[in-house]
Write an enzyme that holds these catalytic residues in place. Structure first.
Site, PDB file in Angstrom:
ATOM      1  N   GLY A  28       2.828   2.077 -16.167  1.00 36.47           N
ATOM      2  CA  GLY A  28       3.305   0.926 -15.391  1.00 36.47           C
ATOM      3  C   GLY A  28       2.874   0.956 -13.935  1.00 36.47           C
ATOM      4  O   GLY A  28       2.250   1.917 -13.466  1.00 36.47           O
TER       5      GLY A  28
ATOM      6  N   VAL B 155       4.702   1.340 -11.279  1.00 34.24           N
ATOM      7  CA  VAL B 155       5.326   2.460 -10.575  1.00 34.24           C
ATOM      8  C   VAL B 155       4.801   3.790 -11.122  1.00 34.24           C
ATOM      9  O   VAL B 155       4.469   4.710 -10.365  1.00 34.24           O
ATOM     10  CB  VAL B 155       6.871   2.399 -10.683  1.00 34.24           C
ATOM     11  CG1 VAL B 155       7.512   3.593 -10.005  1.00 34.24           C
ATOM     12  CG2 VAL B 155       7.397   1.099 -10.069  1.00 34.24           C
TER      13      VAL B 155
ATOM     14  N   CYS C 276      13.872  -1.826  -4.452  1.00 41.01           N
ATOM     15  CA  CYS C 276      12.747  -1.691  -3.515  1.00 41.01           C
ATOM     16  C   CYS C 276      12.970  -2.427  -2.191  1.00 41.01           C
ATOM     17  O   CYS C 276      12.658  -1.906  -1.119  1.00 41.01           O
ATOM     18  CB  CYS C 276      11.456  -2.165  -4.179  1.00 41.01           C
ATOM     19  SG  CYS C 276      11.575  -3.742  -5.035  1.00 41.01           S
TER      20      CYS C 276
ATOM     21  N   SER D  77       3.763  -7.792  -7.467  1.00 42.77           N
ATOM     22  CA  SER D  77       3.792  -6.476  -8.127  1.00 42.77           C
ATOM     23  C   SER D  77       5.203  -5.942  -8.297  1.00 42.77           C
ATOM     24  O   SER D  77       5.415  -5.022  -9.094  1.00 42.77           O
ATOM     25  CB  SER D  77       2.949  -5.468  -7.341  1.00 42.77           C
ATOM     26  OG  SER D  77       3.336  -5.486  -5.978  1.00 42.77           O
TER      27      SER D  77
ATOM     28  N   ARG E 299      10.132 -14.769  -4.092  1.00 50.95           N
ATOM     29  CA  ARG E 299       8.849 -14.226  -4.593  1.00 50.95           C
ATOM     30  C   ARG E 299       7.709 -15.008  -3.939  1.00 50.95           C
ATOM     31  O   ARG E 299       7.732 -16.242  -3.919  1.00 50.95           O
ATOM     32  CB  ARG E 299       8.772 -14.392  -6.107  1.00 50.95           C
ATOM     33  CG  ARG E 299       7.538 -13.777  -6.725  1.00 50.95           C
ATOM     34  CD  ARG E 299       7.593 -12.284  -6.830  1.00 50.95           C
ATOM     35  NE  ARG E 299       8.614 -11.850  -7.766  1.00 50.95           N
ATOM     36  CZ  ARG E 299       9.108 -10.604  -7.784  1.00 50.95           C
ATOM     37  NH1 ARG E 299       8.684  -9.699  -6.936  1.00 50.95           N
ATOM     38  NH2 ARG E 299      10.038 -10.268  -8.657  1.00 50.95           N
TER      39      ARG E 299
ATOM     40  N   HIS F 299       6.336  -5.704   0.114  1.00 46.48           N
ATOM     41  CA  HIS F 299       7.395  -6.680   0.398  1.00 46.48           C
ATOM     42  C   HIS F 299       7.583  -6.817   1.915  1.00 46.48           C
ATOM     43  O   HIS F 299       7.474  -5.829   2.657  1.00 46.48           O
ATOM     44  CB  HIS F 299       8.735  -6.219  -0.199  1.00 46.48           C
ATOM     45  CG  HIS F 299       8.821  -6.312  -1.702  1.00 46.48           C
ATOM     46  ND1 HIS F 299       7.825  -6.804  -2.503  1.00 46.48           N
ATOM     47  CD2 HIS F 299       9.842  -5.971  -2.555  1.00 46.48           C
ATOM     48  CE1 HIS F 299       8.215  -6.759  -3.775  1.00 46.48           C
ATOM     49  NE2 HIS F 299       9.427  -6.251  -3.827  1.00 46.48           N
TER      50      HIS F 299
HETATM   51  N1  LIG Z   1       7.209  -2.658  -9.428  1.00 40.03           N
HETATM   52  C1  LIG Z   1       7.993  -2.365  -8.410  1.00 40.03           C
HETATM   53  O1  LIG Z   1       7.683  -2.644  -7.244  1.00 40.03           O
HETATM   54  C2  LIG Z   1       9.292  -1.664  -8.632  1.00 40.03           C
HETATM   55  C3  LIG Z   1       9.776  -1.379  -9.891  1.00 40.03           C
HETATM   56  N2  LIG Z   1      10.977  -0.731 -10.037  1.00 40.03           N
HETATM   57  C4  LIG Z   1      11.530  -0.417 -11.349  1.00 40.03           C
HETATM   58  O2  LIG Z   1      10.692   0.505 -12.010  1.00 40.03           O
HETATM   59  C5  LIG Z   1      10.699   0.254 -13.417  1.00 40.03           C
HETATM   60  C6  LIG Z   1       9.271   0.036 -13.899  1.00 40.03           C
HETATM   61  O3  LIG Z   1       8.716  -1.041 -13.204  1.00 40.03           O
HETATM   62  P1  LIG Z   1       7.155  -1.354 -13.202  1.00 40.03           P
HETATM   63  O4  LIG Z   1       6.368  -0.110 -13.168  1.00 40.03           O
HETATM   64  O5  LIG Z   1       6.975  -2.355 -12.140  1.00 40.03           O
HETATM   65  O6  LIG Z   1       6.991  -2.071 -14.625  1.00 40.03           O
HETATM   66  P2  LIG Z   1       5.704  -2.224 -15.542  1.00 40.03           P
HETATM   67  O7  LIG Z   1       5.960  -3.388 -16.397  1.00 40.03           O
HETATM   68  O8  LIG Z   1       4.461  -2.197 -14.743  1.00 40.03           O
HETATM   69  O9  LIG Z   1       5.749  -0.893 -16.444  1.00 40.03           O
HETATM   70  C7  LIG Z   1       6.783  -0.651 -17.361  1.00 40.03           C
HETATM   71  C8  LIG Z   1       6.619   0.754 -17.909  1.00 40.03           C
HETATM   72  O10 LIG Z   1       7.737   1.044 -18.735  1.00 40.03           O
HETATM   73  C9  LIG Z   1       7.262   1.593 -19.962  1.00 40.03           C
HETATM   74  N3  LIG Z   1       8.198   1.304 -21.032  1.00 40.03           N
HETATM   75  C10 LIG Z   1       8.707   0.115 -21.394  1.00 40.03           C
HETATM   76  N4  LIG Z   1       9.529   0.253 -22.448  1.00 40.03           N
HETATM   77  C11 LIG Z   1       9.524   1.564 -22.782  1.00 40.03           C
HETATM   78  C12 LIG Z   1      10.159   2.332 -23.776  1.00 40.03           C
HETATM   79  N5  LIG Z   1      10.972   1.800 -24.691  1.00 40.03           N
HETATM   80  N6  LIG Z   1       9.912   3.666 -23.815  1.00 40.03           N
HETATM   81  C13 LIG Z   1       9.096   4.233 -22.910  1.00 40.03           C
HETATM   82  N7  LIG Z   1       8.459   3.553 -21.935  1.00 40.03           N
HETATM   83  C14 LIG Z   1       8.666   2.235 -21.877  1.00 40.03           C
HETATM   84  C15 LIG Z   1       5.935   0.916 -20.176  1.00 40.03           C
HETATM   85  O11 LIG Z   1       5.182   1.693 -21.057  1.00 40.03           O
HETATM   86  P3  LIG Z   1       4.171   0.998 -22.113  1.00 40.03           P
HETATM   87  O12 LIG Z   1       3.013   0.516 -21.345  1.00 40.03           O
HETATM   88  O13 LIG Z   1       3.871   2.099 -23.061  1.00 40.03           O
HETATM   89  O14 LIG Z   1       4.947  -0.121 -22.778  1.00 40.03           O
HETATM   90  C16 LIG Z   1       5.384   0.928 -18.752  1.00 40.03           C
HETATM   91  O15 LIG Z   1       4.790   2.171 -18.475  1.00 40.03           O
HETATM   92  C17 LIG Z   1      11.623  -0.938 -13.632  1.00 40.03           C
HETATM   93  O16 LIG Z   1      12.902  -0.454 -13.943  1.00 40.03           O
HETATM   94  C18 LIG Z   1      11.633  -1.618 -12.280  1.00 40.03           C
HETATM   95  O17 LIG Z   1      12.821  -2.319 -12.077  1.00 40.03           O
HETATM   96  C19 LIG Z   1      11.690  -0.336  -8.943  1.00 40.03           C
HETATM   97  C20 LIG Z   1      11.239  -0.578  -7.690  1.00 40.03           C
HETATM   98  C21 LIG Z   1      10.008  -1.263  -7.435  1.00 40.03           C
HETATM   99  N1  LIG Z   2      13.143  -6.710  -8.404  1.00 43.00           N
HETATM  100  C1  LIG Z   2      12.082  -6.153  -7.598  1.00 43.00           C
HETATM  101  C2  LIG Z   2      11.516  -4.917  -8.228  1.00 43.00           C
HETATM  102  C3  LIG Z   2      12.499  -4.193  -9.080  1.00 43.00           C
HETATM  103  O1  LIG Z   2      12.100  -3.715 -10.096  1.00 43.00           O
HETATM  104  O2  LIG Z   2      13.753  -4.121  -8.650  1.00 43.00           O
HETATM  105  P1  LIG Z   2      14.954  -3.377  -9.426  1.00 43.00           P
HETATM  106  O3  LIG Z   2      14.475  -1.963  -9.649  1.00 43.00           O
HETATM  107  O4  LIG Z   2      16.089  -3.459  -8.503  1.00 43.00           O
HETATM  108  O5  LIG Z   2      15.183  -4.101 -10.715  1.00 43.00           O
HETATM  109  C4  LIG Z   2      11.017  -7.186  -7.438  1.00 43.00           C
HETATM  110  O6  LIG Z   2      10.838  -7.922  -8.396  1.00 43.00           O
HETATM  111  O7  LIG Z   2      10.364  -7.233  -6.423  1.00 43.00           O
END
Ligand SMILES: NC(=O)C1=CN([C@@H]2O[C@H](COP(=O)(O)OP(=O)(O)OC[C@H]3O[C@@H](n4cnc5c(N)ncnc54)[C@H](OP(=O)(O)O)[C@@H]3O)[C@@H](O)[C@H]2O)C=CC1
Ligand SMILES: N[C@@H](CC(=O)OP(=O)(O)O)C(=O)O
Length: 337
Positions: free
Chosen positions: A10, A12, A128, A158, A233, A240
């Site tokens: 993902g 992150v 975030c 993102s 957004r 951000h």
């Molecule tokens: N993007 C951001 O700026 C921020 C994100 N977050 C949080 O971080 C988390 C991830 O976000 P982000 O990286 O943006 O999301 P993405 O959609 O880019 O990535 C999601 C990830 O989760 C994995 N995943 C989903 N379902 C499962 C499962 N059942 N078992 C194992 N792995 C799984 C996916 O793996 P696969 O590809 O194999 O499906 C992928 O690696 C979320 O909770 C989000 O709220 C927090 C702060 C900032």
């Molecule tokens: N909600 C934030 C990113 C995020 O994943 O937040 P949270 O971890 O609080 O669900 C955004 O979309 O910019």
């Protein structure tokens, strides 16, 4: 140390790989996890190719010191016990546990000691937008208590994950080619637009994202600060931005605030209006600090200070903050050998 990344494919998860390497985090062995979708694929770390395993309810976490988890709130909830049952510390990026009383919510520049008390072996990484806000607020809180905060966010695509970044890119390409933009990840077309909704609406008319900023800020700062937030957004790829108005107990002059920001760990002041110097997401993406600029007195409040703040939310708002928590615990002798 034996380290795991859950959600490695993902937005992150990919930054975890870079930040751990960049900061020389003491990784002896790295395990990567994902869903069925990415299981079997490889990512490079420390000159080696590491294969992603499917996250399952088994004993894969036995011997793992710390797991950086960023796979969505549902996955975190479902796998908490599987990840922590052998003593692994789970540093979770989702919103699943942030407000639980027995889960510390930590920003190392603000409340590092809270990380020392994690009875469930879970530490939550804040939202975030909240992380960059509290880093800036703490610099001011140190010189005068903050009574009230109004914040309006400008959140990059993102923030909604890797798929959302691809969608924004695709929409710009579609528009350039004269095709109707494809809309799947966001409720509306984001290219050339602003969407005044992030996450779902709650009963009080605010969105869940806005209420995270209200509640998490209080928990992290151990403060009665009143916060009102508006989250939007914007068609920016990464980092951000936030307009912030604070009301302090005594008036804080812009020069004093500039000094407070400038001497605070993790903040870089970019504030020279004469030279059109202020932070912008285009130049902040990929960097670690929280950038602060446009510092001035609030024209509507003698005890008010207003400023502009920008940070890469995948780094300081997620992967970097989580790694900093782990680094703090290593330094405190509470993680690893
Ligand atoms: N993007 C951001 O700026 C921020 C994100 N977050 C949080 O971080 C988390 C991830 O976000 P982000 O990286 O943006 O999301 P993405 O959609 O880019 O990535 C999601 C990830 O989760 C994995 N995943 C989903 N379902 C499962 C499962 N059942 N078992 C194992 N792995 C799984 C996916 O793996 P696969 O590809 O194999 O499906 C992928 O690696 C979320 O909770 C989000 O709220 C927090 C702060 C900032
Ligand atoms: N909600 C934030 C990113 C995020 O994943 O937040 P949270 O971890 O609080 O669900 C955004 O979309 O910019």
């Amino acid at each position: 140390m034996k380290v795991a990344i859950v959600g490695a494919s993902g937005a992150v998860g990919q930054e975890f790989l870079r930040v751990l390497a960049d900061r020389n985090f003491p990784v002896d062995e790295l395990l990567l996890f994902g869903s069925e979708r990415s299981a079997g694929s490889f990512y490079e770390f420390g000159g080696e190719r590491v294969q992603v395993k499917q996250l399952r309810h088994n004993d894969d976490f036995k011997g793992v010191d710390v797991a950086f988890v960023s796979a969505g709130g549902g996955t975190s909830k479902e796998f908490e016990k599987t990840i922590t049952k052998h003593g692994t510390l789970m540093i979770d990026n989702s919103s699943a546990f942030r407000m639980d009383a027995d889960v510390p919510l930590v920003v190392p520049e603000v409340n590092p000691e809270d990380a020392l008390d994690a009875p469930r072996r879970v530490i939550a990484n804040p939202n975030c937008s909240t992380i960059q806000l509290v880093v800036a607020l703490k610099a001011i809180e140190n010189i005068s208590h903050i009574r009230r905060v109004y914040v309006s966010t400008y959140q990059a695509a993102s923030g909604a994950g890797a798929g959302a970044m691809a969608e924004l890119e695709g929409q710009y390409a579609d528009m350039a080619a004269g095709r109707p933009p494809r809309v799947e990840r966001f409720a509306f077309q984001l290219a050339g637009n602003l969407i005044p909704q992030i996450d779902v609406f709650t009963d009080n008319g605010y969105t869940k994202e806005e209420m995270k900023m209200v509640n998490e800020t209080k928990k992290i700062m151990h403060s009665d600060v009143a916060v009102s937030a508006m989250c939007v957004r914007v068609p920016v790829m990464r980092a951000h931005s936030e307009s912030v108005w604070v009301e302090t107990e005594r008036p804080v002059a812009p020069e004093e605030a500039r000094r407070a920001f400038g001497s605070f760990e993790g903040i870089v002041v970019m504030d020279d209006p004469a030279r059109q110097e202020y932070p912008m997401p285009l130049f902040t993406a990929g960097r670690y600090p929280v950038y602060v600029g446009r510092i001035r007195t609030d024209t509507a409040n003698p005890n008010g200070l207003t400023f502009w703040c920008v940070a890469d939310q995948i780094l300081k708002g997620a992967a970097l903050n989580a790694v900093q928590i782990a680094e703090y615990l290593v330094g405190a002798g509470r993680l690893g050998r």
